[in-house]
Design a protein around this motif. Sequence first.
Motif, PDB file in Angstrom:
ATOM      1  N   ASP A 198       3.477  -5.363 -21.323  1.00 28.70           N
ATOM      2  CA  ASP A 198       3.139  -4.592 -20.122  1.00 28.70           C
ATOM      3  C   ASP A 198       2.845  -3.139 -20.460  1.00 28.70           C
ATOM      4  O   ASP A 198       1.964  -2.509 -19.849  1.00 28.70           O
ATOM      5  CB  ASP A 198       4.278  -4.671 -19.106  1.00 28.70           C
ATOM      6  N   ASN A 214       0.285  -4.582 -12.267  1.00 24.16           N
ATOM      7  CA  ASN A 214      -0.234  -4.442 -10.916  1.00 24.16           C
ATOM      8  C   ASN A 214       0.869  -3.922  -9.998  1.00 24.16           C
ATOM      9  O   ASN A 214       2.048  -4.209 -10.211  1.00 24.16           O
ATOM     10  CB  ASN A 214      -0.728  -5.787 -10.375  1.00 24.16           C
ATOM     11  N   GLU A 216      10.352  -7.749  -3.276  1.00 23.52           N
ATOM     12  CA  GLU A 216       9.960  -9.112  -2.922  1.00 23.52           C
ATOM     13  C   GLU A 216       8.548  -9.134  -2.323  1.00 23.52           C
ATOM     14  O   GLU A 216       7.767 -10.061  -2.577  1.00 23.52           O
ATOM     15  CB  GLU A 216      10.965  -9.706  -1.936  1.00 23.52           C
ATOM     16  N   VAL A 221       6.179  -8.993  -5.252  1.00 29.31           N
ATOM     17  CA  VAL A 221       6.128 -10.272  -5.967  1.00 29.31           C
ATOM     18  C   VAL A 221       5.223 -11.265  -5.230  1.00 29.31           C
ATOM     19  O   VAL A 221       4.442 -11.996  -5.850  1.00 29.31           O
ATOM     20  CB  VAL A 221       7.553 -10.841  -6.133  1.00 29.31           C
ATOM     21  N   LYS A 222       5.313 -11.274  -3.902  1.00 28.60           N
ATOM     22  CA  LYS A 222       4.491 -12.202  -3.114  1.00 28.60           C
ATOM     23  C   LYS A 222       3.003 -11.908  -3.265  1.00 28.60           C
ATOM     24  O   LYS A 222       2.164 -12.789  -3.041  1.00 28.60           O
ATOM     25  CB  LYS A 222       4.901 -12.144  -1.647  1.00 28.60           C
ATOM     26  N   TYR A 223       2.660 -10.680  -3.610  1.00 31.50           N
ATOM     27  CA  TYR A 223       1.266 -10.302  -3.810  1.00 31.50           C
ATOM     28  C   TYR A 223       0.919 -10.149  -5.288  1.00 31.50           C
ATOM     29  O   TYR A 223       0.003  -9.410  -5.655  1.00 31.50           O
ATOM     30  CB  TYR A 223       0.946  -9.030  -3.014  1.00 31.50           C
ATOM     31  N   ASN A 224       1.672 -10.858  -6.120  1.00 30.48           N
ATOM     32  CA  ASN A 224       1.398 -10.926  -7.558  1.00 30.48           C
ATOM     33  C   ASN A 224       1.411  -9.547  -8.215  1.00 30.48           C
ATOM     34  O   ASN A 224       0.581  -9.243  -9.088  1.00 30.48           O
ATOM     35  CB  ASN A 224       0.052 -11.626  -7.817  1.00 30.48           C
ATOM     36  N   ALA A 225       2.350  -8.714  -7.787  1.00 30.15           N
ATOM     37  CA  ALA A 225       2.490  -7.369  -8.350  1.00 30.15           C
ATOM     38  C   ALA A 225       3.882  -7.224  -8.949  1.00 30.15           C
ATOM     39  O   ALA A 225       4.838  -7.871  -8.527  1.00 30.15           O
ATOM     40  CB  ALA A 225       2.273  -6.308  -7.280  1.00 30.15           C
ATOM     41  N   SER A 226       3.978  -6.358  -9.941  1.00 32.11           N
ATOM     42  CA  SER A 226       5.255  -6.133 -10.617  1.00 32.11           C
ATOM     43  C   SER A 226       6.101  -5.058  -9.954  1.00 32.11           C
ATOM     44  O   SER A 226       7.310  -5.012 -10.152  1.00 32.11           O
ATOM     45  CB  SER A 226       5.012  -5.740 -12.081  1.00 32.11           C
ATOM     46  N   LYS A 255      -3.754  -1.708 -11.496  1.00 35.05           N
ATOM     47  CA  LYS A 255      -4.273  -2.153 -10.202  1.00 35.05           C
ATOM     48  C   LYS A 255      -3.265  -1.840  -9.105  1.00 35.05           C
ATOM     49  O   LYS A 255      -2.064  -1.993  -9.299  1.00 35.05           O
ATOM     50  CB  LYS A 255      -4.562  -3.658 -10.200  1.00 35.05           C
ATOM     51  N   ASP A 298      -2.837  -2.740  -4.964  1.00 33.66           N
ATOM     52  CA  ASP A 298      -3.342  -3.547  -3.853  1.00 33.66           C
ATOM     53  C   ASP A 298      -4.625  -4.281  -4.225  1.00 33.66           C
ATOM     54  O   ASP A 298      -5.565  -4.410  -3.431  1.00 33.66           O
ATOM     55  CB  ASP A 298      -3.586  -2.668  -2.611  1.00 33.66           C
ATOM     56  N   GLY A 299      -4.669  -4.745  -5.478  1.00 31.89           N
ATOM     57  CA  GLY A 299      -5.809  -5.536  -5.953  1.00 31.89           C
ATOM     58  C   GLY A 299      -7.001  -4.739  -6.414  1.00 31.89           C
ATOM     59  O   GLY A 299      -7.978  -5.315  -6.918  1.00 31.89           O
TER      60      GLY A 299
END
Length: 282
Positions: free
Chosen positions: A125, A131, A158, A161-166, A251, A253-254
């Motif tokens: 990382d 992200n 949490e 995590v749900k949005y594939n972010a660390s 990244k 928010d994508g």
Amino acid sequence: MTKVFINGEFVDHEEAKVSYEDRGYVFGDGIYEYIRAYDGKLFTVDEHFERFIRSAGEIQLDLGYSAEELIDIVRDLLQVNDIKNGGIYIQATRGVAPRNHSFPTPEVKPVLMAFAKSYDRPYEDLENGINAATVEDIRWLRCDIKSLNLLGNVLAKEYAVKYNASEAIQHRGDTVTEGASSNVYAIKDGAIYTHPVNNYILNGITRRVIKWIAEDYDIPFKEETFTVDFLKNADEVIVSSTSAEVMPVIKIDGESVGNGNVGPITRKLKEGFNKYIETKSK
């Protein structure tokens, strides 16, 4: 067998128990610290226990230990568990007493607990970046105290995590405060911007190290508020913590930060951090 420090002695982890009336368990009435170990040495340990004792004072908790005694405890904990690289978690609660919101009268003895775990640095990382997701900061107004009350941080993490972010980058209104478990920095036009030290953020120990590095390299370090829009339009973004170190964010928010790669100032800060590991570990 893993050893845990609790109530003045080292015990096997299976024997480390907490009373159902411990105020840390029923109220979150306590504080904690997390210290990093590199090659068997404690990193910025003086700064960590200076903050631990400050947090205790802010909640009117008499620890009954000096900073030097606490350092001896965590150093012994590393040795009894034969840990070279990892981290030590230490917490103090107001103690065990019948459940009542006000402080126990007469006072009870605080409960001090600490454990250590072995792990390596997050090399992948650190090299490639992570992200992050933005989320409204719903926490209380004394974020400068490293207290056990972390539900707001847990919910933010949490969400990330749900949005594939660390990491979750929190904001009050449009003002960026800090991460769920980190401090946040926007790098723009060669300068580092980060929220000023006040009750809205924790004065991170790694944040202090980054400030030292910036001074070493003559990089402007601006402790002032900035907006979510400013963050998303920064050239580089980093978060920092004891376990994450100087972590690039590529990244949010994508959407890519800058050109989507780890930037030059971030790399310079990481270089400086490696030097401080050598000089601030003991």
